[in-house]
Design a protein around this motif. Structure first.
Motif, PDB file in Angstrom:
ATOM      1  N   ALA A 177       0.836  -1.241  -0.026  1.00 29.28           N
ATOM      2  CA  ALA A 177       0.129   0.095   0.049  1.00 29.28           C
ATOM      3  C   ALA A 177       0.751   1.234  -0.093  1.00 29.28           C
ATOM      4  O   ALA A 177       0.512   2.290  -0.458  1.00 29.28           O
ATOM      5  CB  ALA A 177      -0.916   0.109   1.283  1.00 29.28           C
ATOM      6  N   GLN A 178       2.072   1.098   0.533  1.00 29.77           N
ATOM      7  CA  GLN A 178       3.094   2.399   0.673  1.00 29.77           C
ATOM      8  C   GLN A 178       3.621   2.441  -0.788  1.00 29.77           C
ATOM      9  O   GLN A 178       4.789   3.268  -0.730  1.00 29.77           O
ATOM     10  CB  GLN A 178       3.939   2.228   1.829  1.00 29.77           C
ATOM     11  CG  GLN A 178       3.176   2.528   3.099  1.00 29.77           C
ATOM     12  CD  GLN A 178       3.956   2.070   4.420  1.00 29.77           C
ATOM     13  OE1 GLN A 178       4.838   1.524   4.120  1.00 29.77           O
ATOM     14  NE2 GLN A 178       3.445   2.180   5.672  1.00 29.77           N
ATOM     15  N   GLY A 179       3.416   1.498  -1.592  1.00 23.30           N
ATOM     16  CA  GLY A 179       4.395   1.730  -3.052  1.00 23.30           C
ATOM     17  C   GLY A 179       5.643   0.797  -2.882  1.00 23.30           C
ATOM     18  O   GLY A 179       6.326   0.852  -4.014  1.00 23.30           O
ATOM     19  N   GLU A 180       5.850  -0.060  -1.976  1.00 23.14           N
ATOM     20  CA  GLU A 180       6.984  -0.665  -1.740  1.00 23.14           C
ATOM     21  C   GLU A 180       6.583  -2.267  -2.379  1.00 23.14           C
ATOM     22  O   GLU A 180       6.401  -3.108  -1.498  1.00 23.14           O
ATOM     23  CB  GLU A 180       7.700  -0.691  -0.434  1.00 23.14           C
ATOM     24  CG  GLU A 180       8.128   0.529   0.134  1.00 23.14           C
ATOM     25  CD  GLU A 180       8.724   0.530   1.522  1.00 23.14           C
ATOM     26  OE1 GLU A 180       9.015  -0.622   1.980  1.00 23.14           O
ATOM     27  OE2 GLU A 180       8.561   1.407   2.379  1.00 23.14           O
ATOM     28  N   PHE A 181       7.024  -2.286  -3.499  1.00 21.90           N
ATOM     29  CA  PHE A 181       6.499  -3.819  -3.948  1.00 21.90           C
ATOM     30  C   PHE A 181       7.750  -4.779  -4.222  1.00 21.90           C
ATOM     31  O   PHE A 181       7.603  -6.002  -4.029  1.00 21.90           O
ATOM     32  CB  PHE A 181       5.801  -3.660  -5.426  1.00 21.90           C
ATOM     33  CG  PHE A 181       4.715  -2.958  -5.575  1.00 21.90           C
ATOM     34  CD1 PHE A 181       3.636  -3.721  -5.353  1.00 21.90           C
ATOM     35  CD2 PHE A 181       4.484  -1.715  -5.767  1.00 21.90           C
ATOM     36  CE1 PHE A 181       2.451  -3.151  -5.229  1.00 21.90           C
ATOM     37  CE2 PHE A 181       3.133  -1.090  -5.680  1.00 21.90           C
ATOM     38  CZ  PHE A 181       2.085  -1.677  -5.534  1.00 21.90           C
ATOM     39  N   PHE A 182       8.874  -4.376  -4.283  1.00 21.51           N
ATOM     40  CA  PHE A 182      10.017  -4.954  -4.434  1.00 21.51           C
ATOM     41  C   PHE A 182      10.834  -5.322  -3.395  1.00 21.51           C
ATOM     42  O   PHE A 182      12.120  -5.578  -3.510  1.00 21.51           O
ATOM     43  CB  PHE A 182      10.740  -4.790  -5.903  1.00 21.51           C
ATOM     44  CG  PHE A 182       9.997  -5.047  -6.975  1.00 21.51           C
ATOM     45  CD1 PHE A 182       9.680  -6.376  -7.254  1.00 21.51           C
ATOM     46  CD2 PHE A 182       9.653  -4.024  -8.092  1.00 21.51           C
ATOM     47  CE1 PHE A 182       8.934  -6.924  -8.379  1.00 21.51           C
ATOM     48  CE2 PHE A 182       8.784  -4.382  -9.239  1.00 21.51           C
ATOM     49  CZ  PHE A 182       8.446  -5.882  -9.291  1.00 21.51           C
ATOM     50  N   SER A 183      10.788  -4.950  -2.301  1.00 19.98           N
ATOM     51  CA  SER A 183      11.603  -5.037  -1.023  1.00 19.98           C
ATOM     52  C   SER A 183      11.555  -6.574  -0.715  1.00 19.98           C
ATOM     53  O   SER A 183      10.798  -7.331  -0.686  1.00 19.98           O
ATOM     54  CB  SER A 183      11.106  -4.084  -0.012  1.00 19.98           C
ATOM     55  OG  SER A 183      10.216  -4.944   0.706  1.00 19.98           O
ATOM     56  N   ALA A 184      12.795  -6.819  -0.184  1.00 20.87           N
ATOM     57  CA  ALA A 184      13.031  -8.146   0.363  1.00 20.87           C
ATOM     58  C   ALA A 184      12.066  -8.484   1.554  1.00 20.87           C
ATOM     59  O   ALA A 184      11.779  -9.751   1.524  1.00 20.87           O
ATOM     60  CB  ALA A 184      14.438  -8.464   0.798  1.00 20.87           C
ATOM     61  N   GLN A 185      11.839  -7.582   2.441  1.00 15.66           N
ATOM     62  CA  GLN A 185      11.036  -7.923   3.462  1.00 15.66           C
ATOM     63  C   GLN A 185       9.542  -8.248   2.973  1.00 15.66           C
ATOM     64  O   GLN A 185       9.096  -9.372   3.469  1.00 15.66           O
ATOM     65  CB  GLN A 185      10.829  -6.672   4.307  1.00 15.66           C
ATOM     66  CG  GLN A 185      10.298  -6.904   5.831  1.00 15.66           C
ATOM     67  CD  GLN A 185      11.179  -8.149   6.512  1.00 15.66           C
ATOM     68  OE1 GLN A 185      12.459  -7.957   6.473  1.00 15.66           O
ATOM     69  NE2 GLN A 185      10.444  -9.088   6.848  1.00 15.66           N
ATOM     70  N   ASN A 186       8.987  -7.683   1.946  1.00 18.30           N
ATOM     71  CA  ASN A 186       7.725  -8.089   1.555  1.00 18.30           C
ATOM     72  C   ASN A 186       7.560  -9.453   1.047  1.00 18.30           C
ATOM     73  O   ASN A 186       6.655 -10.019   1.197  1.00 18.30           O
ATOM     74  CB  ASN A 186       7.315  -7.093   0.307  1.00 18.30           C
ATOM     75  CG  ASN A 186       7.075  -5.567   0.712  1.00 18.30           C
ATOM     76  OD1 ASN A 186       6.641  -5.312   1.845  1.00 18.30           O
ATOM     77  ND2 ASN A 186       6.961  -4.788  -0.074  1.00 18.30           N
TER      78      ASN A 186
END
Lengths: 67, 173
Positions: B85-94
């Motif tokens: 939702a915050q726009g972070e699609f490709f982070s390792a955590q996600n």
């Protein structure tokens, strides 16, 4: 074996500041600094073309292979 | 639109975690309500007059353990979609959160028949000899959830690969 980026030399020869080149090429000063220090994995043809056009040089003048 | 969906899923997960927790505490405090709820939901031939309060507490614990797997899955779903939702699609955590959600969802679907079997054994402990129950059932729902979990697992792997590509792309000027 490394590829050396001779951007500093070309800029000094042509008396152009990094800030001006970054603006002409359309990249950030931070990225230009990374390129000058050879801390990038690669350079796009588009970027290379704009640098060559701005500095009026050939790609070979910019890059040097050191065995 | 994507952000709205992500926010809906985020708040839906939070609401479910909250509701399950409140319901758990309520059913622990009110054993009659829990007994009634169990009778209406478990489709088993249990002789309810033989069920003691200790058996109901045991069933509550068993159900709480089973649901905690699902709630952990919801927690990881919440974490992943909050970042989406915050726009972070490709982070390792996600990617890790989505993968963990898939793992826990898979585990819960696999544990569902076990929960039913243990519940039937527990509730029929006081039945006369020869009338004790061991009920094992696997429905199409579990199969569907396992399929969804596997799909999400693969999608989380795609996100990890996407992250690697994004990192590589950042290294190009």
């Amino acid at each position: 074996m490394t590829i050396q980026v001779k951007l500093d030399l070309l800029l000094a020869e042509r008396d152009i500041r990094g800030k001006e080149l970054a603006a002409a090429v359309g990249i950030t000063e931070q990225n230009l600094s990374l390129l000058r220090n050879g801390k990038v994995k690669g350079i796009r043809f588009g970027t290379l073309e704009k640098i060559c056009a701005t500095l009026e040089c050939q790609p070979g003048d910019l890059l040097q292979f050191e065995p | 639109m994507t952000r709205t969906f992500c926010l809906l899923i985020t708040w839906g997960a939070v609401a479910q975690i909250g509701l399950f927790s409140i319901a758990g505490v309520y059913y622990l405090a009110d054993q009659d309500a829990f007994a009634q709820f169990t009778r209406s939901t478990l489709q088993l031939a249990i002789q309810w007059e033989t069920v003691t309060s200790n058996q109901l507490y045991g069933l509550w614990l068993l159900t709480a353990l089973y649901l905690s797997v699902g709630m952990t899955a919801l927690y990881f779903l919440y974490r992943a979609f909050k970042s989406f939702a915050q726009g972070e699609f490709f982070s390792a955590q996600n990617s890790k959160s989505l993968k963990r959600f898939a793992i826990f969802l898979f585990a819960q679907a696999c544990l569902q028949p076990l929960h039913g079997a243990l519940a039937s054994v527990l509730l029929s402990l006081n039945h006369p000899a020869g009338q004790k129950l061991l009920s094992l059932s696997i429905g199409s729902n579990e199969v569907r959830i396992i399929a969804i979990a596997m799909i999400l697992w693969v999608i989380s792997e795609l996100l990890i690969k996407g992250r690697e590509l994004a990192n590589e792309n950042q290294a190009f000027v």
